[in-house]
Design a protein around this motif. Structure first.
Motif, PDB file in Angstrom:
ATOM      1  N   ALA A  87       0.755  -1.490  -0.111  1.00  0.00           N
ATOM      2  CA  ALA A  87       0.125   0.407  -0.055  1.00  0.00           C
ATOM      3  C   ALA A  87       0.810   1.110  -0.033  1.00  0.00           C
ATOM      4  CB  ALA A  87      -1.040   0.077   1.718  1.00  0.00           C
ATOM      5  N   ILE A  88       2.309   1.488   0.747  1.00  0.00           N
ATOM      6  CA  ILE A  88       2.641   2.621   1.366  1.00  0.00           C
ATOM      7  C   ILE A  88       3.700   2.785  -0.417  1.00  0.00           C
ATOM      8  CG2 ILE A  88       4.725   2.961   1.860  1.00  0.00           C
ATOM      9  CD1 ILE A  88       4.012   2.063   4.001  1.00  0.00           C
ATOM     10  N   LEU A 108      -5.728  -1.453   0.395  1.00  0.00           N
ATOM     11  CA  LEU A 108      -5.209  -2.595   0.900  1.00  0.00           C
ATOM     12  C   LEU A 108      -4.705  -2.619   2.318  1.00  0.00           C
ATOM     13  CD1 LEU A 108      -2.482  -2.607  -2.030  1.00  0.00           C
ATOM     14  CD2 LEU A 108      -3.676  -4.838  -0.993  1.00  0.00           C
ATOM     15  N   LEU A 109      -5.153  -1.437   2.731  1.00  0.00           N
ATOM     16  CA  LEU A 109      -4.895  -0.893   3.824  1.00  0.00           C
ATOM     17  C   LEU A 109      -5.848  -1.610   4.599  1.00  0.00           C
ATOM     18  CD1 LEU A 109      -3.469   2.932   3.522  1.00  0.00           C
ATOM     19  CD2 LEU A 109      -2.453   0.650   4.900  1.00  0.00           C
ATOM     20  N   ALA A 110      -6.745  -1.279   4.227  1.00  0.00           N
ATOM     21  CA  ALA A 110      -8.604  -1.750   4.642  1.00  0.00           C
ATOM     22  C   ALA A 110      -8.337  -3.165   5.004  1.00  0.00           C
ATOM     23  CB  ALA A 110      -9.690  -1.316   3.815  1.00  0.00           C
ATOM     24  N   GLU A 111      -7.972  -4.310   3.813  1.00  0.00           N
ATOM     25  CA  GLU A 111      -7.250  -5.023   3.549  1.00  0.00           C
ATOM     26  C   GLU A 111      -7.219  -6.048   5.071  1.00  0.00           C
ATOM     27  OE1 GLU A 111      -6.605  -7.722   0.247  1.00  0.00           O
ATOM     28  OE2 GLU A 111      -8.127  -5.880  -1.264  1.00  0.00           O
ATOM     29  N   ALA A 112      -6.163  -5.248   4.669  1.00  0.00           N
ATOM     30  CA  ALA A 112      -5.027  -5.309   5.820  1.00  0.00           C
ATOM     31  C   ALA A 112      -5.528  -5.220   7.267  1.00  0.00           C
ATOM     32  CB  ALA A 112      -3.561  -4.872   5.820  1.00  0.00           C
ATOM     33  N   GLY A 113      -6.686  -4.285   7.409  1.00  0.00           N
ATOM     34  CA  GLY A 113      -7.114  -4.414   8.830  1.00  0.00           C
ATOM     35  C   GLY A 113      -6.434  -3.390   9.836  1.00  0.00           C
TER      36      GLY A 113
END
Lengths: 528, 311, 273
Positions: free
Chosen positions: A303-304, A353-358
């Protein structure tokens, strides 16, 4: 991007090749600059691994090999020829018989052996020790168990036999100026520290600490007709602005440019004619500590990479004085994959991606950086708003270089930004990500990937060049996928030179370090 | 007088020890070591073994009190230790930088004194006049500019545009190289001296004892010359002495800009590289120089104004 | 009445800077940190960006306004600390003399002998760079000048007639120091104090130049100046405006100091003839 790189390098080669087509003039003074600080460490090059010190050392000293910028690999220098054994572990060198030290004495095998053995002195700490360690028996000397390196044997006055402990190309180790060959008898005297004696094209004249070093032509240098110049003065000038003024004022012949001057010089009709550009073997990265919870998730790291518009930063902040990085290996590396694409700028994907990762609301982390203009706090300041957009908040931790070095090797960071050497040998530089490499060596992000390890181990064991490169390419691709770091850019080194200075080489390992014997000064130089 | 000098010299000893202790303690808690500074450019990686050996070689593994004890013992024999960076005695490293530093310091102070003091004097003698205003505003302007900006400006103007002076370097002792750095460095002390002189002269011109002298019938010019000069000199001399220390500290920025090989840039470089012996040694040398200069100043003050009793 | 002009101009300038700092959020056009748009990097001053933009595309006008807060805080507070310490130590040392004088002398000599910039640098290296560390570093390293001046003045003045008279009248030591000696030495001390404030702002610029200033990315004039030093030839506005801000502030402080000195000096009033 790649096209631009190819054209630039081709131009650089053409320029230097074209330069050789002209006749070098004998005489004059080369006025060089050492831009990486305000002093030299000392006059004993064995004690320093810094580029700043290599700049003066190349004038006065020589090593077993030297770096050939045009061929982009190490070539024999103090040795005339080398015979390699079947198993690739025994190298027999026939040394030059026309190499004379500045005190008139001829170089012999004793000098080579003495110089290399000195590096392994267990009571002292010579940075070159890690390169000499590849010779069998060197470790024993380091530990104090032996006085001589068993793998380094003198066959006769001009022949030595070197047995390696592991299969590597010693050229990549021994071309470094920090492994220069000293005269065995003179170097142990106290006077050597203030009046160095070497095998280089120039003889030491004077050194004003913090100001400059002067050397004059060594008439008995082993390359006939060289050096062309009568003298060389190397002025220590760490301030880019001051160097700029001095260069424009024609008081110095070369100047390494920063991004701002790069733009100004490119735009100037006169100055733009004297620019030498080279893709150096440095990769600028943001290291992400896997022990910091958010960074342990690959999706966050990716994501970064998606959230930062690196191309924009390179274009506007670094002023195009860098190449976009796709992964660890730089463009000039033989194992570089030109079809590999960098992460595109996609803040939506990053948020996803950040949302997926929590982490739908993002998170906060601390970014350790130095004040370096090309890979330090200014870059971080530009990135902060971009990460803010996807919810990631950044706190800057400004540190000095020495502290950055410490925290990276001890893992005492959440994220850091640095410029790391990624060449010239792809295998050695990829080894940094091998799980067997400790964090204190160069595996700063504790990268551990069994498939990666396997590819590297195979590449090290094989003799098949093609298979080796294939493996290294695949390994590099894994790094792109796993993103232990944010891949920022590869450095483009730019050196401005006056029109009367010819013979500069496009040295990809470090542009500021040149082989001075190949440089000459035209009559139009104001320095006589 | 003699007893005063002896007392001051004796007083200097604990000061030097105190400074040594203070600096020692400060730099023993600093993060980062010389070994780690060797690999701060991300280039040649210094492996852990060599780093550990380095720390051992420099005695950095010993506990703090042991190191301090060794250091004091060294100092007692006038041994400043060995530089981590150059592997040479610290005294040699510092000695190389002493003459350029002295040149820069003296030249800047000379510039400041020769212009600043008369300026302040004239301004005080004609308070409220246009000379007063212009000189003071000019002085203030000089004090308000950051030194590296001023230095760059001077470099641009006199070296690049006019070509009168060289833009950087030491020049092997050629005095032309000294001009730009000294001016850049001396503008601030100049301004301060002008202002302090003016303030001191003004204050004293109105003090009671001057009125007393005037009422005693001494002529105006005699009043000016005798009492004014004597008392103002005390304050001005004190200021000059103090400025010497400031100048050496401020010289760092100028030295870095003009590539002037002085003690200031050595100090900062050594701090950056964590070359502790050189840091300690140079600070001690600067302290010593400063104490000597100030003692000289105090002695001069006492000679000039015998009413100042140093009991 | 030239000296009044000092007070007025100085006061106006200084007040202007203070107002800029206090009302920065209302006067500024953008957020000084977050509004960094690389597309507008290094634009010359114009109708949209009054002072132009810096290398990161941030509006310099807004950053100069917010920078006033930090630079003023650094200047005022650190110099206040310095002056209080210096006057307390110097005045008492000059007046009482004896072992206390010796001690203060020794302490002052030690502090004076270490260049304040170097000392501040060392402190900044140990503590992490930041506003508090900067205040500590600058506040603890610049009092010796004031102290010496206070001491010298006390020495010169304590043998004065009015001091002897006060003693005879039975005034206590502290009262004498505060009411008789202090007012007569305020002139140079105030001058030094106001100059010191400007010096603190410049010291912050120097420390930023050496890499140890305010924690980025917050704007302080000093760090804005040193960040822009490479662009002095290509984008001079990036360094001109913070430099101008420092200049105006220090100028104002100095003029103010002069004006105050003229007022506080009891004999000054009778001098205007």
């Amino acid at each position: 991007m790649l096209k631009k790189f190819v054209i630039t390098t081709a131009l650089a080669l053409a320029m230097s090749a074209g330069a050789y087509a002209e006749t070098p003039r004998k005489g004059g003074t080369i006025r060089f600059t050492a831009p990486y600080g305000s002093s030299f460490a000392n006059l004993d090059i064995h004690t320093s691994n810094r580029a700043q010190d290599e700049i003066w050392a190349k004038a006065i000293h020589r090593s077993l090999y030297k770096w050939d910028a045009n061929a982009n690999k190490p070539v024999l220098d103090l040795a005339k020829e080398v015979k390699v054994s079947e198993d690739g572990l025994v190298y027999t060198y026939k040394l030059r018989d026309d190499a004379y030290f500045h005190n008139g004495r001829k170089m012999t095998a004793d000098d080579v052996i003495w110089s290399l053995t000195r590096q392994m002195d267990g009571a002292k700490a010579y940075p070159g020790a890690r390169y000499v360690r590849i010779i069998k028996g060197a470790v024993e000397v380091e530990k104090g168990q032996a006085k001589e390196i068993s793998g380094l044997k003198k066959i006769d006055d001009l022949t030595i036999e070197m047995t390696l402990a592991e299969k590597v190309d010693p050229g990549f180790n021994f071309y470094q100026p920090m492994l220069s060959i000293y005269p065995a008898d003179e170097a142990s005297k106290d006077t050597f520290a203030t009046k160095p004696i070497g095998l280089g094209p120039f003889k030491f004249v004077e050194y004003v600490p913090g100001s400059r070093l002067v050397a004059e032509r060594w008439e008995k240098f082993y390359e006939p007709g060289k050096p062309y110049a009568d003298r060389i003065t190397i002025s220590i000038m760490g301030e880019a602005a001051a160097r700029d003024v001095a260069f424009r004022n024609k008081e110095v012949d070369v100047s390494i440019l920063g991004p701002t001057q790069y733009v100004a010089y490119k735009a100037d009709p006169e100055l733009s004619k004297g620019l030498l550009e080279v893709a150096e073997v440095y990769t600028r990265v943001m290291g992400l500590n896997p022990n910091f919870k958010p960074f342990s998730d690959k999706r966050v790291r990716q994501a970064i990479n998606y959230a930062i518009d690196a191309d924009l930063i390179i274009k506007r902040l670094v002023k195009d004085k860098a190449y976009r990085a796709t992964s660890w290996l730089p463009i000039s590396s033989p194992a570089y994959d030109k079809d590999m694409k960098p992460y595109p700028y996609d803040p939506e994907k990053a948020k996803q991606l950040l949302a997926e990762a929590g982490y739908p609301e993002g998170f906060e982390f601390e970014w350790t950086a130095t004040s370096n203009e090309s890979w330090g706090i200014p870059i971080v300041e530009a990135v902060i708003p971009m990460l803010e957009k996807v919810g990631i908040k950044v706190k800057i931790k400004p540190v000095e270089g020495t502290v950055l070095s410490e925290v990276a090797r001890s893992g005492n960071y959440q994220a850091f930004i640095w410029s790391l050497t990624s060449g010239p040998d792809p295998l050695t530089s990829l080894k940094c990500f091998h799980s067997a490499t400790p964090q204190s060596a160069c595996n700063y992000t504790l990268f551990k990937n069994p498939e990666f390890d396997k590819l590297l181990d195979e590449a090290a064991a094989t003799d098949d060049e093609a298979k080796k490169l294939e493996n290294l390419k695949k390994a590099n691709a894994i790094l792109r996928e796993e993103v232990p770091m944010w891949w920022f850019n590869y450095n483009k080194a730019v050196m401005a030179h006056q029109p009367w200075l010819k013979g500069l080489q496009p040295n990809a390992t470090e542009l500021a370090v040149q082989n001075y014997e190949d440089i000459w000064v035209e009559a139009s130089s104001p320095a006589k | 007088m003699l007893s005063f000098i002896v007392r001051r010299l004796l007083q200097s000893l604990p000061i030097i020890l105190a400074v040594a202790a203070l600096i020692f303690v400060m730099f023993s808690v600093i993060p980062g070591t010389f070994a780690s500074s060797m690999s701060d450019d991300g280039r040649s990686v210094l492996d852990a073994e060599v780093m550990a050996r380095m720390n051992k070689e420099f005695g950095l593994d010993d506990p703090v009190y042991v190191r301090f004890g060794k250091y004091v013992a060294q100092l007692a024999t006038f041994d400043l230790g060995t530089s981590f960076r150059t592997r040479q005695p610290v005294a040699h490293v510092i000695a190389d930088r002493l003459w350029p530093t002295a040149q820069l310091a003296f030249a800047s102070m000379l510039f400041a004194i020769l212009i600043g003091v008369p300026l302040g004097f004239i301004a005080a003698l004609r308070p409220g006049s246009w000379i007063d205003t212009i000189s003071m505003v000019g002085a203030v302007s000089g004090l308000s500019l950051p030194k590296f900006w001023l230095g760059l400006l001077l470099m641009y103007l006199f070296a690049l545009m006019l070509g009168w002076l060289p833009s950087f370097g030491y020049g092997g002792g050629d005095l032309r190289y000294l001009i730009l750095p000294s001016v850049a460095l001396g503008v601030a002390p100049l301004a301060l001296l002008a202002r302090t002189t003016r303030a001191a002269v003004l204050d004293i011109m109105n003090a009671d004892f001057v009125r007393t002298a005037r009422s005693k019938g001494m002529s105006e010019s005699k009043v000016v010359r005798w009492h004014l000069t004597r008392n103002a000199l005390v304050i001005i001399l004190t200021t000059i002495g103090l400025q010497f220390g400031t100048v050496i500290g401020q010289a760092v920025v100028i030295e870095k800009l003009f590539s002037w090989p002085g003690l200031g840039s050595l100090l900062v470089d050594s701090v950056t590289l964590r070359d502790i012996p050189v840091v300690q040694g140079s600070i001690l040398v600067i302290v010593l120089l400063f104490l000597l200069i100030n003692m000289l100043v105090d002695v001069l003050c006492a000679i000039i104004d015998p009413r100042i009793k140093y009991t | 009445m030239k000296f009044r002009a000092n007070l007025v101009i100085g006061g106006v300038l200084f007040a202007g800077v203070i107002i800029a700092g206090i009302f920065a959020p209302w006067l500024a056009h953008t957020d000084p940190v977050m509004d960094a748009n690389l597309m507008y990097a290094e634009e010359a001053p114009g109708s949209e960006f009054w002072f132009g933009t810096d290398a990161q595309g941030r509006d310099i006008y807004s950053r100069v306004l917010y920078g006033a807060r930090i630079s003023l805080t650094v200047g005022i507070i650190s110099q206040l600390i310095n002056t209080v310490i210096g006057v307390c130590l110097g005045l008492s040392a000059g007046y009482w003399g004896g072992w206390w004088d010796d001690f203060v002398n020794g302490l002052t000599n030690m502090m004076l002998a270490i260049p304040s910039l170097i000392f501040a640098l060392a402190i900044m290296v140990i503590l992490n760079p930041g506003l508090t560390s900067l205040l500590i570093a600058l506040g603890l390293t610049n009092w010796s000048f004031t102290c010496r001046l206070a001491r010298a003045s006390a020495l010169s003045l304590k043998s004065q007639g009015y001091v002897q008279a006060a003693k005879v009248l039975g005034y206590g030591d502290i009262r004498i120091m505060l009411t008789q000696l202090l007012p007569n030495m305020l002139g140079p001390i105030i001058v030094i104090g106001t100059l010191g404030m400007g010096g603190a702002v410049l010291a912050e610029a120097a420390l930023s130049f050496l890499g140890l200033g305010i924690r980025p990315p917050y704007p302080s004039w000093g760090s804005m100046l040193s960040d822009a030093r490479d662009q002095i030839t290509t984008a001079p506005w990036i360094s001109i405006f913070p430099g101008l801000a420092i200049f105006v502030t220090v100028l104002g402080l100095n003029l103010l100091g002069d004006g105050l000195r003229d007022i506080l000096d009891p004999q000054a009033r009778t001098r205007r003839a």
